[in-house]
Design a protein around this motif. Sequence first.
Motif, short mmCIF file in Angstrom:
data_model
loop_
_atom_site.label_atom_id
_atom_site.label_comp_id
_atom_site.label_asym_id
_atom_site.label_seq_id
_atom_site.Cartn_x
_atom_site.Cartn_y
_atom_site.Cartn_z
N GLU A 22 0.82 -1.21 0.00
CA GLU A 22 0.00 0.00 0.00
C GLU A 22 0.85 1.25 0.00
O GLU A 22 0.49 2.25 -0.60
CB GLU A 22 -0.95 -0.01 1.19
CG GLU A 22 -2.04 -1.05 1.04
CD GLU A 22 -2.97 -1.10 2.21
OE1 GLU A 22 -2.85 -0.26 3.12
OE2 GLU A 22 -3.84 -1.99 2.21
N THR A 64 -6.29 -5.82 0.99
CA THR A 64 -5.74 -4.90 -0.01
C THR A 64 -6.83 -3.91 -0.43
O THR A 64 -8.02 -4.15 -0.20
CB THR A 64 -5.24 -5.64 -1.26
OG1 THR A 64 -6.36 -6.24 -1.91
CG2 THR A 64 -4.20 -6.69 -0.90
N LEU A 65 -6.42 -2.83 -1.06
CA LEU A 65 -7.38 -1.82 -1.50
C LEU A 65 -8.38 -2.40 -2.51
O LEU A 65 -9.56 -2.08 -2.48
CB LEU A 65 -6.64 -0.63 -2.10
CG LEU A 65 -5.79 0.17 -1.12
CD1 LEU A 65 -5.00 1.23 -1.85
CD2 LEU A 65 -6.65 0.79 -0.04
N ASP A 66 -7.89 -3.27 -3.40
CA ASP A 66 -8.79 -3.89 -4.37
C ASP A 66 -9.83 -4.77 -3.69
O ASP A 66 -11.01 -4.76 -4.05
CB ASP A 66 -8.00 -4.71 -5.40
CG ASP A 66 -7.22 -3.83 -6.37
OD1 ASP A 66 -7.74 -2.75 -6.72
OD2 ASP A 66 -6.13 -4.23 -6.77
N ALA A 69 -12.38 -2.52 -1.93
CA ALA A 69 -13.28 -1.89 -2.90
C ALA A 69 -14.32 -2.89 -3.40
O ALA A 69 -15.51 -2.57 -3.50
CB ALA A 69 -12.48 -1.33 -4.07
N ARG A 70 -13.88 -4.09 -3.67
CA ARG A 70 -14.79 -5.12 -4.17
C ARG A 70 -15.84 -5.48 -3.12
O ARG A 70 -17.02 -5.57 -3.42
CB ARG A 70 -13.98 -6.35 -4.57
CG ARG A 70 -14.64 -7.25 -5.55
CD ARG A 70 -13.75 -8.33 -6.15
NE ARG A 70 -12.66 -8.82 -5.30
CZ ARG A 70 -11.36 -8.56 -5.50
NH1 ARG A 70 -10.98 -7.83 -6.52
NH2 ARG A 70 -10.44 -9.05 -4.71
N THR A 75 -15.56 2.25 -5.58
CA THR A 75 -14.41 2.26 -6.47
C THR A 75 -13.14 2.29 -5.63
O THR A 75 -13.17 2.61 -4.43
CB THR A 75 -14.43 3.49 -7.40
OG1 THR A 75 -14.27 4.67 -6.60
CG2 THR A 75 -15.71 3.56 -8.21
N LYS A 76 -12.04 1.98 -6.25
CA LYS A 76 -10.76 2.01 -5.53
C LYS A 76 -10.46 3.43 -5.07
O LYS A 76 -9.95 3.64 -3.97
CB LYS A 76 -9.65 1.48 -6.44
CG LYS A 76 -8.34 1.27 -5.73
CD LYS A 76 -7.35 0.57 -6.64
CE LYS A 76 -6.03 0.38 -5.95
NZ LYS A 76 -5.06 -0.31 -6.82
N GLU A 77 -10.81 4.41 -5.90
CA GLU A 77 -10.59 5.81 -5.54
C GLU A 77 -11.42 6.22 -4.33
O GLU A 77 -10.95 6.93 -3.45
CB GLU A 77 -10.90 6.73 -6.73
CG GLU A 77 -9.91 6.63 -7.87
CD GLU A 77 -10.07 5.38 -8.73
OE1 GLU A 77 -11.16 4.75 -8.68
OE2 GLU A 77 -9.12 5.01 -9.42
N THR A 79 -12.46 4.19 -2.01
CA THR A 79 -11.87 3.47 -0.89
C THR A 79 -10.66 4.23 -0.35
O THR A 79 -10.53 4.44 0.87
CB THR A 79 -11.46 2.05 -1.32
OG1 THR A 79 -12.61 1.37 -1.84
CG2 THR A 79 -10.89 1.26 -0.16
#
Length: 91
Positions: A22, A64-66, A69-70, A75-77, A79
């Motif tokens: 990260e 993880t960020l992904d 987000a999921r 969205t990842k942004e 998050t």
Amino acid sequence: MTLTYMQDIYQLKKKVKILEEEFVIQDAPVPSVKDQSTVTSNDIEPIHEILKSQVLSLYSQGLTLDQIARQSSLTKEQTISVIEQQRLRGE
């Protein structure tokens, strides 16, 4: 006792690896939602507090960020924005 110690070390190494990943991601410039000229302030829906709590909880668990987000349907942004807002508050 030794098995517990080894499990703790494994978990700590896993979290450090995620934090390092990260950190590398954060070094890359991430476009802010505010900087996007195609998005007006009326187009952005506020993120509900429950979703923010979920994001922060998942983040503290080391996802993880992904993955966050999921699981949160953001969205990842978005998050990243939630996590950064929390960091700015110092909490």
